[in-house]
Design a protein around this motif. Sequence first.
Motif, PDB file in Angstrom:
ATOM      1  N   GLN A 188       2.910   1.905 -10.119  1.00 35.91           N
ATOM      2  CA  GLN A 188       3.045   1.162  -8.847  1.00 35.91           C
ATOM      3  C   GLN A 188       1.698   0.693  -8.302  1.00 35.91           C
ATOM      4  O   GLN A 188       1.421   0.795  -7.094  1.00 35.91           O
ATOM      5  N   LEU A 189       0.877   0.169  -9.190  1.00 35.04           N
ATOM      6  CA  LEU A 189      -0.470  -0.222  -8.763  1.00 35.04           C
ATOM      7  C   LEU A 189      -0.443  -1.328  -7.720  1.00 35.04           C
ATOM      8  O   LEU A 189      -1.275  -1.352  -6.812  1.00 35.04           O
ATOM      9  N   SER A 190       0.550  -2.247  -7.814  1.00 36.39           N
ATOM     10  CA  SER A 190       0.568  -3.358  -6.850  1.00 36.39           C
ATOM     11  C   SER A 190       0.966  -2.876  -5.460  1.00 36.39           C
ATOM     12  O   SER A 190       0.638  -3.495  -4.452  1.00 36.39           O
ATOM     13  N   THR A 191       1.662  -1.734  -5.386  1.00 40.07           N
ATOM     14  CA  THR A 191       1.983  -1.139  -4.078  1.00 40.07           C
ATOM     15  C   THR A 191       0.798  -0.322  -3.565  1.00 40.07           C
ATOM     16  O   THR A 191       0.394  -0.438  -2.403  1.00 40.07           O
ATOM     17  N   LEU A 192       0.260   0.522  -4.445  1.00 41.01           N
ATOM     18  CA  LEU A 192      -0.848   1.390  -4.020  1.00 41.01           C
ATOM     19  C   LEU A 192      -2.103   0.576  -3.690  1.00 41.01           C
ATOM     20  O   LEU A 192      -2.834   0.924  -2.767  1.00 41.01           O
ATOM     21  N   PHE A 193      -2.318  -0.475  -4.461  1.00 40.86           N
ATOM     22  CA  PHE A 193      -3.561  -1.244  -4.313  1.00 40.86           C
ATOM     23  C   PHE A 193      -3.250  -2.739  -4.166  1.00 40.86           C
ATOM     24  O   PHE A 193      -3.648  -3.558  -5.000  1.00 40.86           O
ATOM     25  N   ALA A 194      -2.500  -3.076  -3.104  1.00 44.32           N
ATOM     26  CA  ALA A 194      -2.126  -4.471  -2.852  1.00 44.32           C
ATOM     27  C   ALA A 194      -3.383  -5.325  -2.679  1.00 44.32           C
ATOM     28  O   ALA A 194      -4.370  -4.866  -2.101  1.00 44.32           O
ATOM     29  N   ASP A 195      -3.337  -6.540  -3.210  1.00 41.47           N
ATOM     30  CA  ASP A 195      -4.429  -7.516  -3.067  1.00 41.47           C
ATOM     31  C   ASP A 195      -5.703  -7.165  -3.837  1.00 41.47           C
ATOM     32  O   ASP A 195      -6.730  -7.812  -3.646  1.00 41.47           O
TER      33      ASP A 195
END
Lengths: 311, 311
Positions: A188-195
């Motif tokens: 879930q990298l896009s959730t944990l580290f958005a942008d």
Amino acid sequence: MSLFFEGAEKKLEVVVSETGPNLRHLGMDFWQALVASADADILSQVSNDYLDSYILSESSLFVWDNKLVMLTCGGTRLVDALLHFIQCIGVDVISFVSFQRKNEFIAALQPSTFAEDIALIRQHITGKAYRIGHLDSHHHYLFHSPKPYPKAQKEITCELLMYHISGDIADYLRSEAQEAAVIRQKLQLSTLFADFILDDHLFSPFGYSVNGIKDDKYFTIHISPQEQSAYVSIETNLDLAHYRVPVFANLLARLKPSSWDIIGFNLAHEEKEFHAHLCLGSCSITTSLGYNIHFSHYQQSCKEVLIPEFM
Amino acid sequence: MSLFFEGAEKKLEVVVSETGPNLRHLGMDFWQALVASADADILSQVSNDYLDSYILSESSLFVWDNKLVMLTCGGTRLVDALLHFIQCIGVDVISFVSFQRKNEFIAALQPSTFAEDIALIRQHITGKAYRIGHLDSHHHYLFHSPKPYPKAQKEITCELLMYHISGDIADYLRSEAQEAAVIRQKLQLSTLFADFILDDHLFSPFGYSVNGIKDDKYFTIHISPQEQSAYVSIETNLDLAHYRVPVFANLLARLKPSSWDIIGFNLAHEEKEFHAHLCLGSCSITTSLGYNIHFSHYQQSCKEVLIPEFM
């Protein structure tokens, strides 16, 4: 005997003074030579306005205008990268150095001990060194230069080191047909580290590295899933105590390690969202430079049935 | 940096067949040469009708008519003692060999790895080898020869390995003016091992070894109290599960280690009298020779405040 890979990293941080060069202007040849001196290679690179991020054959390198953070695993000689850097740049423009080693799975396979490394460093830079944690348990070695520098008390870094991961994601990471996109999604990298701008690399037969950058912040995750030495590390300069997601608790829940360590610099760390565990040992010290170092070693709270490893 | 001594032992057991020599008749010169081949010396010796017991500069040797048990600590090369023994006696009269290594505090200081040791042994004797326990935690390496021999299923051995002892007795063991008689009294050896012939040795600046024998039974205790690598081991062929005193619980209560391991061969081991603890991992296997090996790693159940060790 199953595959073995030494995931445990050595870590180097160097800050140069205002009279030193802008590190981002030193050019690719400079960084390639520096990385080669540690016996690693640059595999890819991404940049933003604040920093350059490099994925290495063994871990990662981050370069800001006046600072570098380099992590290398395996049998690399990170201390040689520091000696190379000192030789090229000169010791006078160096404001701060820290050099760390986590205890390795098989220390006897390393090209040098921490004591040998700091003997080399001390030929150029005096400094304090200590070991935190017992020799027969998880422990961490740290050397830092003696001069205070202005930002030392404000900079935050934290690391979560996970051992013997288990469950569905661990099984996937050890499977034969992995894809980087699927690993990003499972973690879930896009959730944990958005942008964050992400740069990742899948190793053969397995192993995964990802660097993420956003403004002057970075995170890096390295996965060495080999059964007998399964190890996953994450390191970041985000202030996780005031971040919108409990990143470490999230990763612990997904990767289900049987033991883990947290190493923090100036970080008020938080364990209340962790799954059931026992903190076996903990240390919090304030260095002569005014910053705080925290080390804690955790273990899942259930008894593990050990499986003999044939040799 | 405080004094360091590698207390963790390597252990060799060899049984010779009826066509082999009586080992007790081989003479002092033979045993001196064997011990020297491992880079140790004989310091003293006591005997009874069943066995000869030797205190070594690094641990102990016990010799029966048809069997030897040798333990060596520090930077010794116990595998070389086995190779020397094979060269002198011949491989054909050897019924059984087991060779063990506990993970060392500083493995990188050892002259060889377990993998290197068994590669040498396998040039003469095929056999099974395994590691029990994770590489980043307490673990134990074991090699044994493949041929079953009649007594294998009946012989009992058990070992208690204690790490980071604390309290009054630990303080005394680290003090400057120790006496062997006081250590014997503090450990209550005459109660735990009534009627045993004792032979002990006090090392400088500290460290204590004692061998005890009674009929064909032995026990041996080795104490390396050095602060950062404090280690105490006891090994015996007494059947402690049916003994009149809970020896291990008694020593744990006196020496207050922060962690400990139990390794048993054919022993139904008992932990109910231990002080508060968590068993982190455990393994019980029955080998192809029909005997059982048990390994358990324990930790005190309270969180430890770690003290940085300056380097």
